[in-house]
Design a protein around this motif. Structure first.
Motif, PDB file in Angstrom:
ATOM      1  N   THR A  54       0.842  -1.209   0.000  1.00  0.00           N
ATOM      2  CA  THR A  54       0.000   0.000   0.000  1.00  0.00           C
ATOM      3  C   THR A  54       0.876   1.257   0.000  1.00  0.00           C
ATOM      4  OG1 THR A  54      -1.753  -1.168   1.151  1.00  0.00           O
ATOM      5  CG2 THR A  54      -1.815   1.231   1.278  1.00  0.00           C
ATOM      6  N   ASP A  55       1.903   1.285   0.861  1.00  0.00           N
ATOM      7  CA  ASP A  55       2.800   2.459   0.908  1.00  0.00           C
ATOM      8  C   ASP A  55       3.435   2.699  -0.459  1.00  0.00           C
ATOM      9  OD1 ASP A  55       2.248   2.658   3.557  1.00  0.00           O
ATOM     10  OD2 ASP A  55       4.175   1.873   4.262  1.00  0.00           O
ATOM     11  N   ARG A  83       0.804   3.895  -2.976  1.00  0.00           N
ATOM     12  CA  ARG A  83       0.346   5.238  -2.612  1.00  0.00           C
ATOM     13  C   ARG A  83       1.350   6.278  -3.119  1.00  0.00           C
ATOM     14  NH1 ARG A  83      -3.529   6.345   0.423  1.00  0.00           N
ATOM     15  NH2 ARG A  83      -3.601   4.524   1.764  1.00  0.00           N
ATOM     16  N   LEU A  96      -6.935   4.801  -2.122  1.00  0.00           N
ATOM     17  CA  LEU A  96      -5.986   4.234  -3.084  1.00  0.00           C
ATOM     18  C   LEU A  96      -6.757   3.743  -4.316  1.00  0.00           C
ATOM     19  CD1 LEU A  96      -2.890   3.737  -2.756  1.00  0.00           C
ATOM     20  CD2 LEU A  96      -3.460   1.371  -2.189  1.00  0.00           C
ATOM     21  N   GLU A 140       3.256  13.453   0.721  1.00  0.00           N
ATOM     22  CA  GLU A 140       2.715  12.138   1.104  1.00  0.00           C
ATOM     23  C   GLU A 140       1.544  12.250   2.069  1.00  0.00           C
ATOM     24  OE1 GLU A 140       5.468   9.087   2.391  1.00  0.00           O
ATOM     25  OE2 GLU A 140       6.877   9.845   0.889  1.00  0.00           O
ATOM     26  N   GLN A 165      -1.577  12.888   0.270  1.00  0.00           N
ATOM     27  CA  GLN A 165      -1.923  11.702  -0.503  1.00  0.00           C
ATOM     28  C   GLN A 165      -2.492  10.591   0.380  1.00  0.00           C
ATOM     29  OE1 GLN A 165      -1.831  11.883  -3.677  1.00  0.00           O
ATOM     30  NE2 GLN A 165      -2.475   9.791  -4.088  1.00  0.00           N
ATOM     31  N   SER A 166      -1.953  10.448   1.644  1.00  0.00           N
ATOM     32  CA  SER A 166      -2.375   9.329   2.482  1.00  0.00           C
ATOM     33  C   SER A 166      -3.847   9.443   2.876  1.00  0.00           C
ATOM     34  CB  SER A 166      -1.494   9.213   3.718  1.00  0.00           C
ATOM     35  OG  SER A 166      -1.693  10.335   4.515  1.00  0.00           O
TER      36      SER A 166
END
Ligand SMILES: Nc1ncnc2c1ncn2[C@@H]1O[C@H](COP(=O)(O)OP(=O)(O)OP(=O)(O)O)[C@@H](O)[C@H]1O
Ligand SMILES: O=P(O)(O)OC[C@H]1O[C@H](OP(=O)(O)OP(=O)(O)O)[C@H](O)[C@@H]1O
Length: 308
Positions: A131-132, A135, A157, A149, A152-153
């Motif tokens: 996932t990281d 992403r 997703l 980031e 974005q988090s």
């Protein structure tokens, strides 16, 4: 014997119960003279010569037990520590269990770049690391390299990350994934499944980890030193040779030792004997270089154990 009631006074040390790291862990414990008898089907073994209890757990669960519980020490992969996202102290790299977590796609398929997988289905046992990775990839695609980031988090997703516990490589052929994220060492499993790697997410080896709030600190230090000794003994050899004092400067550049070499005078005038630890994987090349620079009687000994 009621094993559980015997645990209170012992340091708990978690070891993979099966899988790729198991045998090397058992060998490491043997090298460190940590003796135990493991009864059939029991995942706890009391050590017979030290106040330690070994707990045999899945490698993936060890970071959680060490990070959150009463288990003070553990052995697992760096990949598992990163995936668990739990704070533990990484005490030392054990030099085995090396492999890479890679993005794999069907080798005859249309994908050649991980960015083409954005919005597709990925199967893995490492959902957090995958996932990281995706992403970050999605953020870069949307906002360019170095995208924020944090912003974005909070976004959902686009890529679907699905968990399976093993045999990940079968997922594409069985129609549940466009690509997989799995560990690769030799690449045999990947190739046998008709897959190829197109990106590396993480490089890993087995590590000794410790709780940030360990019990039995003196015993913990003793175990750590023994394990470091076994690792160093496996990594180094002892190289002894004689050489004229006039050539000492140049040969010592070849064998500087871990801290410093031992130099002793010989009965013969202007000759000395040198003893130095050398990395095992470099020894043939080191012997050639020593000979070229005037060293003689070069002998190499394996080290059965040491304290570093
Ligand atoms: N092919 C490999 N080569 C080297 N190290 C590996 C390899 N596969 C896994 N590892 C390391 O061993 C750890 C445990 O992986 P393994 O596949 O043995 O786990 P397991 O699921 O506990 O066992 P099993 O696969 O037998 O069910 C991994 O997290 C990784 O650090
Ligand atoms: O590149 P290779 O040398 O072929 O090794 C890679 C394989 O090893 C690990 O699986 P393992 O065999 O431990 O079993 P698992 O798939 O059940 O986790 C990993 O998940 C790969 O499938």
């Amino acid at each position: 014997m009621d094993i559980v009631s015997h645990l209170n006074d012992r340091l708990l040390f978690a070891v993979p119960k099966k899988g790729r790291l198991y045998q090397q862990c058992v060998d490491l414990l043997k090298g460190a003279d940590i003796k135990f008898n493991r009864s059939n089907r029991l995942d706890i073994a009391l050590c017979t010569n030290l106040p330690i209890a070994l707990v045999f757990l899945p490698a993936a669960d060890i970071p959680r037990f060490v990070g959150e519980g009463r288990v003070s020490l553990g052995i697992t992969g760096q990949d598992q520590v990163a995936e668990a996202g739990i704070s533990v102290d990484e005490v030392c790299n054990l030099g085995f269990g090396s492999c890479k977590l890679q993005v794999e796609v069907p080798d005859q398929g249309q994908f050649t770049d991980p960015r083409q997988l954005i919005g597709k289905s990925i199967v893995t046992s490492f959902t957090n690391l995958a996932t990281d990775y995706f992403r970050k990839l999605e953020a870069e695609e949307t906002n360019g390299v170095g995208a924020d980031e944090q912003t974005q988090s909070s976004k959902p997703l686009k890529t679907t990350i699905k968990y399976v516990g093993g045999s990940v490589e079968a997922s594409c052929a069985l129609g549940i994934a466009d690509a997989v994220v799995d560990l690769v060492e030799s690449g045999e499993t990947m190739r046998a499944a008709g897959l190829k790697a197109i990106a590396t997410i993480f490089e890993t080896s087995a590590v000794l980890i410790a709780s940030q709030h360990p019990t039995h600190k003196d015993l913990l230090e003793l175990i750590v030193n023994r394990i470091k000794g076994v690792i160093a003994a496996g990594k180094y050899v002892l190289c002894n040779y004689n050489c004229p004092r006039s050539k000492l400067d140049s040969v010592l550049k070849i064998t500087p030792g871990r801290r410093a070499p031992t130099i002793s005078p010989l009965e013969e005038d202007d000759w000395v004997a040198v003893s130095s630890m050398v990395e095992k994987k470099r020894i043939a090349e080191v012997m050639d270089q020593l000979r070229n620079k005037g060293a003689e009687d070069i002998l190499v000994f394996s080290i059965s154990n040491c304290r570093v």
